[in-house]
Write an enzyme that holds these catalytic residues in place. Structure first.
Site, PDB file in Angstrom:
ATOM      1  N   ASP A 277       0.852  -1.195   0.000  1.00  0.00           N
ATOM      2  CA  ASP A 277       0.000   0.000   0.000  1.00  0.00           C
ATOM      3  C   ASP A 277       0.881   1.236   0.000  1.00  0.00           C
ATOM      4  O   ASP A 277       2.068   1.172   0.344  1.00  0.00           O
ATOM      5  CB  ASP A 277      -0.945   0.014   1.207  1.00  0.00           C
ATOM      6  CG  ASP A 277      -0.212   0.194   2.528  1.00  0.00           C
ATOM      7  OD1 ASP A 277       0.735  -0.575   2.782  1.00  0.00           O
ATOM      8  OD2 ASP A 277      -0.547   1.123   3.284  1.00  0.00           O
TER       9      ASP A 277
ATOM     10  N   GLU B  75       0.095  -0.637   5.740  1.00  0.00           N
ATOM     11  CA  GLU B  75       1.151  -0.060   6.577  1.00  0.00           C
ATOM     12  C   GLU B  75       0.986   1.443   6.735  1.00  0.00           C
ATOM     13  O   GLU B  75       1.137   1.992   7.822  1.00  0.00           O
ATOM     14  CB  GLU B  75       2.528  -0.373   5.973  1.00  0.00           C
ATOM     15  CG  GLU B  75       3.679  -0.197   6.959  1.00  0.00           C
ATOM     16  CD  GLU B  75       4.185   1.230   7.071  1.00  0.00           C
ATOM     17  OE1 GLU B  75       4.796   1.556   8.111  1.00  0.00           O
ATOM     18  OE2 GLU B  75       3.976   2.041   6.164  1.00  0.00           O
TER      19      GLU B  75
HETATM   20 ZN   LIG Z   1       6.835   2.350   3.971  1.00  0.00          ZN
END
Ligand SMILES: [Zn+2]
Length: 448
Positions: free
Chosen positions: A90, A152
Site C-alpha cells: 500500500d 502499513e
Molecule cells: Zn513504507
C-alpha cells in the site's frame, strides 16, 4: 555470470515491473481509492512471488480488513535457517497533486531518478526482493518466508495484530524489514533505532458559539488564541521540544547527519535555521519532537469578523528509544492541560501510540549484512536512527525475541517518501538488490 552482472541485467525488467506496480493506486483508504486497487496490487505481488517458488503464496485477511500476501519457499535442508522478507504494497495518497512535477501513478524518469507514488516506499523494496531472488536462482540453501502487508501507511495495525496470532506462520531467524534506506545514495546503512510516537487531538472550547469580534472581542475568551498559546508552549525559542517531564537532552552515538546534507535533503529555505540545541542526529533520533499536524479553525477565505468558540489541533509527538509511550502521552496531556489559559475547557484524545525500537546488532545476520553492503557498495556499512516509527518492528521483536531484525531498503533521503515527487534512484535499487542477494548468500553459507 556473477551476482553483480545478473542484477545489472535484470534492471530493465525491474523498471517495467515497478511501472506496473506504481500504476496501481493502492492507497488503503476506501474513502479515497476503491479497495479493488489494493486487491490488484496484492494479486500482482502474489503472482510474482508464486513464480519465484513461493508455491503456497496466498492472501491473509487482517483485522483492519486489509490483505497481507504471505508465502514460503522451503529449501531442501529443513535444518537451514529461515529468513522472512517484509515489505508493504500500500502507498500514501499523492497529497497535493498540483505539487507533483510528474503524474503520481505513472513511473517517470527525470534526471536519472524514477518518480511516482510508492516508487520508493515501498514498491521499490518489493522489486528489490524480487530482483535479489531472481539473481540468486533457486539453489539458495535457506528457507524463505514472505509477508507483504496492505495497510502499513494507514497505521491501522492490520499486520501488527496478525503476527502474534500467527506466530508460527511467519517465524524466522532473520527478518529483513525492508521499509527504510541508506544514509545517502551510495552510502549503505542499516537502521538500528526508531522513534516511537504518540498522536493526540486536543480540543479547546471557550464560547457557546461565534461572537462578533467588534461587540465582544477583548473580553470574550478566544478558543483559537488559547490553542495557539498552548501549542507555542510545546517548543522554546530555539526549537527544542519542551514538554514538561520529557528529557530533551539525550545524544546520538551512531552516524552523524551533516547539517548541510540535512538542509539539502529537507529542502530548508535559505535563511531558515535548523531547530534545537543538539546536533541534527540528536534532534532526529535521540530527542522528542512535536509536530502540529493540523488545526481546525475558520479558513482564511470565508472567515468572518468573529471570535472562534472552539478549535482543535492534531499533534504528533516522536519519542526516542528509552522513552515509554504511555509516559510520553501522559506528559503531553498534562502539559497541554496546564498550558491552557483563561480556564478554557480542554479535552485531549489519544489517537495512537507506538513504542520506540532499538535493534540488537551482534548476531550472525548483522555480520553478513555488513559484509554484503561493503561488497555491494565498496564502502563500509553505517548505522542510522530513523525519526519515523515502524510499530511492526516492536511486534516482531516481542513475538520473535531470538530473531535478528535488519531494517534496510531503497528509501534514502532524496526519495521524499510520503511527500509529493516521491522517487527512487535506480542505482540504489540495483545496489540494494545486490546487497540483499549477497546477504542471503553469505548468511546461508555462514549458517550452512
Ligand atoms: Zn513504507
Amino acid at each position: 555470470m556473477d551476482l553483480r552482472s545478473r542484477v545489472h541485467d535484470l534492471m530493465p525488467a525491474v523498471r517495467d515491473e515497478l511501472a506496473e506496480l506504481v500504476a496501481i493506486p493502492s492507497v488503503a483508504d476506501p474513502r479515497q481509492y476503491p479497495p479493488e486497487e489494493c486487491e490488484r496490487a496484492a494479486q500482482w505481488v502474489l503472482g510474482r512471488f508464486a513464480d519465484l517458488g513461493f508455491a503456497d503464496a496466498h492472501l491473509e485477511k487482517t483485522a483492519d480488513g486489509s490483505n497481507a500476501v504471505v508465502g514460503s519457499r522451503p529449501c531442501s535442508d529443513p535444518q537451514a535457517p529461515t529468513v522472512l522478507l517484509y515489505a508493504h504494497y500500500d502507498v500514501q495518497p499523492p497529497l497535493d497533486e498540483e505539487a507533483w512535477h510528474t503524474a503520481p501513478f505513472e513511473l517517470t524518469e527525470v534526471d536519472g531518478r524514477w518518480y511516482g507514488r510508492g516508487a520508493c516506499d515501498c514498491k521499490g523494496n518489493i522489486l528489490m526482493h524480487l530482483t535479489a531472488l531472481r539473481a540468486l536462482g533457486d539453489a539458495l540453501q535457506l528457507n524463505l518466508k514472505l509477508v507483504v502487508e496492505g495497510s502499513e501507511e494507514q497505521g491501522t495495525g492490520g499486520l501488527e495484530a496478525f503476527v502474534p496470532t500467527h506466530a508460527d506462520l511467519l517465524r524466522a531467524d532473520v527478518i529483513l524489514v525492508c521499509d527504510t534506506g541508506n544514509a545517502a545514495v551510495g552510502r549503505p546503512a542499516v537502521t538500528v533505532s526508531l522513534r516511537g510516537m504518540v498522536n493526540v487531538v486536543v480540543r479547546v472550547e471557550a464560547l457557546e458559539s461565534e461572537l462578533h469580534s467588534g461587540m465582544f472581542g477583548g473580553a470574550a475568551p478566544d478558543a483559537l488564541a488559547a490553542l495557539v498559546t498552548m501549542l507555542s508552549s510545546l517548543r522554546d525559542s530555539r526549537g527544542n521540544t519542551t514538554i514538561r517531564g520529557l528529557d530533551n537532552t539525550q545524544t546520538w552515538s551512531g552516524e552523524p547527519y551533516p547539517p548541510e546534507q540535512f538542509r539539502a535533503d529537507a529542502g530548508v529555505v535559505e535563511g531558515a535555521s535548523l531547530l534545537g540545541d543538539g546536533s541534527v542526529s540528536d534532534m532526529l533520533w535521540a530527542r522528542p519532537a512535536v509536530t502540529i499536524l493540523g488545526i481546525d479553525c475558520a479558513p482564511v477565505v470565508g472567515s468572518a469578523s468573529a471570535i472562534t468558540p472552539h478549535a482543535a489541533a492534531r499533534l504528533n509527538l516522536r519519542i526516542p528509544p528509552g522513552v515509554d509511550p504511555e509516559a510520553a502521552e501522559a506528559a503531553l496531556v498534562n502539559h497541554l492541560t496546564a498550558a491552557a489559559p483563561w480556564g478554557v475547557r480542554v479535552h485531549v484524545e489519544t489517537e495512537a501510540a507506538g513504542a520506540p525500537f532499538r535493534a540488537t546488532t551482534d548476531g550472525p545476520a548483522y555480520t553478513a549484512i555488513a559484509a554484503a553492503m561493503r561488497e555491494a557498495y565498496g564502502v563500509p556499512m553505517t548505522t542510522l536512527g530513523q525519526g519515523g516509527s515502524i510499530p511492526l518492528c516492536n511486534v516482531f521483536a516481542d513475538t520473535y525475541p531470538e530473531a535478528e531484525l535488519i531494517l534496510m531498503g531503497v528509501e534514502e533521503p532524496m526519495g521524499l517518501i510520503h511527500a509529493p515527487n516521491e522517487s527512487v534512484d535506480p542505482r540504489e535499487l540495483e545496489a540494494m538488490a545486490l546487497t540483499e542477494a549477497l546477504f542471503l548468500q553469505h548468511y546461508a553459507s555462514a549458517r550452512g
